[in-house]
Design a protein around this motif. Sequence first.
Motif, PDB file in Angstrom:
ATOM      1  N   GLN B 251      -2.791  -6.533  -0.701  1.00 17.36           N
ATOM      2  CA  GLN B 251      -4.152  -6.991  -0.934  1.00 17.36           C
ATOM      3  C   GLN B 251      -4.166  -8.488  -1.236  1.00 17.36           C
ATOM      4  N   PRO B 252      -3.942  -9.299  -0.190  1.00 23.59           N
ATOM      5  CA  PRO B 252      -3.804 -10.741  -0.424  1.00 23.59           C
ATOM      6  C   PRO B 252      -5.034 -11.366  -1.089  1.00 23.59           C
ATOM      7  N   THR B 253      -6.239 -10.873  -0.804  1.00 23.74           N
ATOM      8  CA  THR B 253      -7.421 -11.500  -1.418  1.00 23.74           C
ATOM      9  C   THR B 253      -7.453 -11.217  -2.922  1.00 23.74           C
ATOM     10  N   LYS B 254      -6.974 -10.019  -3.312  1.00 17.65           N
ATOM     11  CA  LYS B 254      -6.935  -9.705  -4.740  1.00 17.65           C
ATOM     12  C   LYS B 254      -5.944 -10.621  -5.453  1.00 17.65           C
ATOM     13  N   THR B 300       6.759 -12.746  -4.022  1.00 20.05           N
ATOM     14  CA  THR B 300       7.549 -12.507  -2.799  1.00 20.05           C
ATOM     15  C   THR B 300       9.038 -12.381  -3.073  1.00 20.05           C
ATOM     16  N   HIS B 301       9.447 -12.555  -4.353  1.00 23.27           N
ATOM     17  CA  HIS B 301      10.857 -12.567  -4.742  1.00 23.27           C
ATOM     18  C   HIS B 301      11.617 -13.700  -4.056  1.00 23.27           C
ATOM     19  N   ASP B 302      10.933 -14.856  -3.846  1.00 25.70           N
ATOM     20  CA  ASP B 302      11.550 -16.047  -3.257  1.00 25.70           C
ATOM     21  C   ASP B 302      10.802 -17.245  -3.824  1.00 25.70           C
ATOM     22  N   PHE B 303      11.540 -18.134  -4.522  1.00 26.19           N
ATOM     23  CA  PHE B 303      10.883 -19.270  -5.178  1.00 26.19           C
ATOM     24  C   PHE B 303      10.136 -20.163  -4.196  1.00 26.19           C
ATOM     25  N   ASN B 304      10.538 -20.076  -2.919  1.00 26.07           N
ATOM     26  CA  ASN B 304       9.919 -20.936  -1.916  1.00 26.07           C
ATOM     27  C   ASN B 304       8.950 -20.148  -1.029  1.00 26.07           C
ATOM     28  N   GLY B 305       8.658 -18.886  -1.435  1.00 28.07           N
ATOM     29  CA  GLY B 305       7.840 -18.006  -0.604  1.00 28.07           C
ATOM     30  C   GLY B 305       6.442 -18.557  -0.379  1.00 28.07           C
ATOM     31  N   LYS B 306       5.854 -18.234   0.792  1.00 35.88           N
ATOM     32  CA  LYS B 306       4.521 -18.740   1.137  1.00 35.88           C
ATOM     33  C   LYS B 306       3.464 -17.742   0.681  1.00 35.88           C
ATOM     34  N   LEU B 307       2.454 -18.229  -0.032  1.00 34.09           N
ATOM     35  CA  LEU B 307       1.344 -17.370  -0.450  1.00 34.09           C
ATOM     36  C   LEU B 307       0.056 -17.873   0.171  1.00 34.09           C
ATOM     37  N   LEU B 308      -0.708 -16.939   0.737  1.00 38.90           N
ATOM     38  CA  LEU B 308      -1.960 -17.322   1.380  1.00 38.90           C
ATOM     39  C   LEU B 308      -3.029 -17.588   0.316  1.00 38.90           C
ATOM     40  N   GLY B 309      -3.709 -18.707   0.437  1.00 35.96           N
ATOM     41  CA  GLY B 309      -4.771 -19.051  -0.504  1.00 35.96           C
ATOM     42  C   GLY B 309      -6.093 -18.450  -0.081  1.00 35.96           C
ATOM     43  N   ALA B 310      -7.033 -18.430  -1.024  1.00 37.81           N
ATOM     44  CA  ALA B 310      -8.320 -17.788  -0.782  1.00 37.81           C
ATOM     45  C   ALA B 310      -9.084 -18.429   0.382  1.00 37.81           C
ATOM     46  N   GLU B 390     -10.157  -2.959  -9.629  1.00 39.95           N
ATOM     47  CA  GLU B 390     -11.347  -2.525  -8.878  1.00 39.95           C
ATOM     48  C   GLU B 390     -12.259  -3.684  -8.496  1.00 39.95           C
ATOM     49  N   VAL B 391     -12.430  -4.658  -9.375  1.00 35.11           N
ATOM     50  CA  VAL B 391     -13.231  -5.826  -8.985  1.00 35.11           C
ATOM     51  C   VAL B 391     -12.434  -6.661  -7.982  1.00 35.11           C
ATOM     52  N   GLY B 392     -11.123  -6.706  -8.176  1.00 32.37           N
ATOM     53  CA  GLY B 392     -10.275  -7.457  -7.254  1.00 32.37           C
ATOM     54  C   GLY B 392     -10.291  -6.891  -5.842  1.00 32.37           C
ATOM     55  N   ARG B 393     -10.679  -5.636  -5.693  1.00 30.94           N
ATOM     56  CA  ARG B 393     -10.728  -4.985  -4.380  1.00 30.94           C
ATOM     57  C   ARG B 393     -11.983  -5.384  -3.593  1.00 30.94           C
ATOM     58  N   GLN B 394     -12.997  -5.880  -4.303  1.00 34.00           N
ATOM     59  CA  GLN B 394     -14.271  -6.189  -3.648  1.00 34.00           C
ATOM     60  C   GLN B 394     -14.074  -7.255  -2.564  1.00 34.00           C
ATOM     61  N   PRO B 395     -14.909  -7.269  -1.534  1.00 32.03           N
ATOM     62  CA  PRO B 395     -16.108  -6.458  -1.319  1.00 32.03           C
ATOM     63  C   PRO B 395     -15.831  -5.080  -0.752  1.00 32.03           C
ATOM     64  N   TRP B 396     -14.564  -4.681  -0.733  1.00 33.43           N
ATOM     65  CA  TRP B 396     -14.209  -3.423  -0.084  1.00 33.43           C
ATOM     66  C   TRP B 396     -14.227  -2.272  -1.071  1.00 33.43           C
ATOM     67  N   ILE B 397     -14.632  -1.086  -0.596  1.00 32.69           N
ATOM     68  CA  ILE B 397     -14.390   0.137  -1.379  1.00 32.69           C
ATOM     69  C   ILE B 397     -13.116   0.780  -0.848  1.00 32.69           C
ATOM     70  N   VAL B 398     -12.911   0.688   0.483  1.00 30.22           N
ATOM     71  CA  VAL B 398     -11.606   1.033   1.070  1.00 30.22           C
ATOM     72  C   VAL B 398     -11.070  -0.255   1.678  1.00 30.22           C
ATOM     73  N   TYR B 399      -9.983  -0.746   1.118  1.00 24.16           N
ATOM     74  CA  TYR B 399      -9.421  -2.018   1.585  1.00 24.16           C
ATOM     75  C   TYR B 399      -8.783  -1.796   2.952  1.00 24.16           C
ATOM     76  N   PRO B 400      -9.041  -2.689   3.937  1.00 26.32           N
ATOM     77  CA  PRO B 400      -8.455  -2.461   5.261  1.00 26.32           C
ATOM     78  C   PRO B 400      -6.927  -2.415   5.172  1.00 26.32           C
ATOM     79  N   LEU B 401      -6.327  -1.487   5.880  1.00 26.75           N
ATOM     80  CA  LEU B 401      -4.873  -1.294   5.784  1.00 26.75           C
ATOM     81  C   LEU B 401      -4.121  -2.520   6.285  1.00 26.75           C
ATOM     82  N   THR B 402      -3.163  -2.969   5.468  1.00 30.16           N
ATOM     83  CA  THR B 402      -2.341  -4.105   5.872  1.00 30.16           C
ATOM     84  C   THR B 402      -0.891  -3.678   5.997  1.00 30.16           C
ATOM     85  N   ASP B 403      -0.081  -4.504   6.669  1.00 32.73           N
ATOM     86  CA  ASP B 403       1.362  -4.236   6.659  1.00 32.73           C
ATOM     87  C   ASP B 403       1.959  -4.952   5.443  1.00 32.73           C
TER      88      ASP B 403
END
Lengths: 397, 466
Positions: B251-254, B300-310, B390-403
């Motif tokens: 849940q990257p947006t959360k 990500t268990h990597d100090f240099n790992g890439k995280l997607l921003g909002a 639960e607020v972090g899941r918004q706007p979804w009630i079912v979060y789209p499935l991700t890999d």
Amino acid sequence: MHFDLPTIWAILVTILIAGYIVTDGFDLGVGILHGIVAKTDIEKRVTINAIGPVWDGNEVWFITAGGAAFAAFPELYAALFSSLYIALFVVLLALIYRAVSFEFRSKEESEGWRKFWDQSIFWSSLLVALLIGVAIGNILAGIPIKNSMIEGDVLHGFVYAEKFPMSFINLVNPLKFHGLYGLLVGITTVLFIIMHGVSWLIWKTEGSIAERARSVGMKVWLPFVIMYVICTGLAYTISFKIGNPENLKYLNLPQDMMQQIASMVQGNVLPHALFRFPVIELILIVLAALCAVGWLIAVKNMKGGQAFLFSTLTFLFAGFAVMFGAYPLAVPSSIGLEHSITIYNGCSSQLTLTVMLVAAIIFTPIVIAYQAWVYKMFLFKISPESLKREIEEAAEH
Amino acid sequence: MDFVLLVSRLQFAMTAFFHFVFVPLTLGLSTLSAIMLTLHYATGKEIYRDMAKFWSKLFAINFALGVATGLVHEFEFGMNWSVYSRFVGDIFGAPLAIEGLLAFFMESTFMGVFLFGWDKVPKTVHLLAAWLSSIGSNLSALWILIANGWMQHPAGAKVEMFVAGKRAELSDWWAVVFNPVADVKFWHTATAGMVLSAIFVLAVSSYHLLRKQHVEFFKKSAYIALIFGLIASIGEVIIGDIHAHEVAKTQPTKLAAMEALWDTKQGANVLLAAWADQKAQKNIIEIPLPIPGLLSFLATHDFNGKLLGAKDLQKMFEAKFGPGEYIPPVNFVFWAFHIMVYLGFFFVILFIWGLAKYRNLENATGFLKVALYSLPLPYIACWLGWATAEVGRQPWIVYPLTDDYGKILLPEIGLKTAQAVSPLTNIEVVITYIIFLATFTGLAIADFYLLSKFASKGPEKEAELY
């Protein structure tokens, strides 16, 4: 009748609902009788103690029946719970007050406190019994729901056609057939619940409470039998109109069942929908009636165990007669038969029904076994005298 | 926001919050009572018997409202969220039904035997009942979190057209049961219940020790709570870390909201505090922790790992799902999450402090006071945890499935909260909201009154009559 997964699940959900009414039914009945047969504080404690160790577990049948309906018939669960919104809300509220009344009542000495929770136990038990019956009656007679798919809406499923407050008022509106039928079934249910509570009190207690329970039982028997006959008779007058026969395909019924229904349609009406297995239904109804007579004899002779067995069987036979009568409809629509929820257009996928069936086959017998075992353990008689003795002994320590 | 939607959300959140006043104590205190009963039957000492009796009585007062609010919760899915219920029922309903059949029957039936069976049933049966009730309540949590985990990460499902409309259908049952999100959620919740119960026992014990009453009884109780709580709270921190790692993947947006991370970064820092301007998509204030790359490492268990921003996530989601707001309210989620984490560390310290002072606990006034006034904190932590999830899941009630890398695999299973609400009228939802609110509040007050009455009374022997 087919022995496919939706049918098996219709039977299982019926068993769960029956399980709820048979188990929680007697403690609802004791809750109502609590306000009638128990006069003194000690007697009131005895009636509560009579169900103390078991009502919690009994209520789980309700939660499980709700969960099973959600899992096996999600379209039904979603449509029914949102349609009966306010009615269900009142049931929930009553169940909450009932649960906490049992817990809270004896925790304070003051008379006002105890009176309040005593009243709460009586009214909440009565309301739950009545509204469950009202809901069953309305559902059998058909309520105004429509299948949004027929209008091309793929998201909303089955929705209620009326809006609040009529959607709620009509459930108990004697001028509407489903409301009238709901009221009649509601009253019948309350009478049955009282009978079942009488069975339990005679079985579990002795002395003044059992005596008074018996005399209440002797009084409610005849009204119950009369109401049962009226409800059963009226059930066979229920018929359903059909708007557009083309759309009957939305019922998703197996081929042969569709043909059977097609052959029964007269004009644009399906008469006597609740009459597709006349022999089985008749046998079940007669058995229910015989058990009701057996109950009366057992109560008269103060045989609590027998009375409990007979009130249980009365309900089971009557309940299964209803299930056979309604099959394969789950919630007929009073707008048009094509909008109805059946067990085939309301059910889950084959895979889900299979997974759930495996779980049910393994765990239901286990649950029934340990519940029966716990019941057996707590099935010693109690009475106002025995409770007084216990209090005195505890005080001496 | 649509009025029915708004009130339905408020009502559901309120039910959840009240439910979670009672449930975590049930989860942990059932286990603690069972431990005390085991000590009694193993050592034959009366004090453990009195302890099991005293704490299980508090447990019983608390239990009824947990059941009542749970019942409302189950029914509210159908009542207020009928579109959600019919869309997901094929999958979501199964764990709820199994919860009833497998766990809840066990919990409540054996709890009856435990509470009513003193001296009436054989010792082994009584002890077995106490443990089965505790196992039942935790199994119950497992199935509920399998259901909740599926809303966050809808594994094992496909979308099909059915005669009553489009819906999600089960494709792989074991993928639903062994959903990694669900399983860490369970451990996270179960340990939270243990920590909360340990602090509950500790706070009540501190109350009595401060007054120097029943010293032996409450010192022993506190000792059990301290050990139990320390193990659980350390476990909680570890599981919390694993949980955050799962969220980062699924849940990257959360995650972006939890960490107020607006820009895509490599080697991102943990923020100790932040205040965001959601419209301008940036932070007005941020105070980073001076360990570079720690957030990337945790996620990500990597100090240099890439995280997607909002910002980038918003663009990605818009491209996939059309215009809309895809970032949950950042300040709310950030602070809910951060305060929960800070409290989590505080609990570890509290238990260590208590164990250090244990020998002379009845005179460690400073510690006892802190422990007593800490009582609301684990409740707050539990609520904030749910709010984050639960607020972090918004706007979804079912979060789209991700890999595992946040890429959306099954966009059509995503269902927005705004689409999921029942077609009710304003007046209906207002009636139920206000009456439920008044009822729950009143009952919670009555419940707390009784709990404090019995808790402050101490283990006096009296007739056990309900």
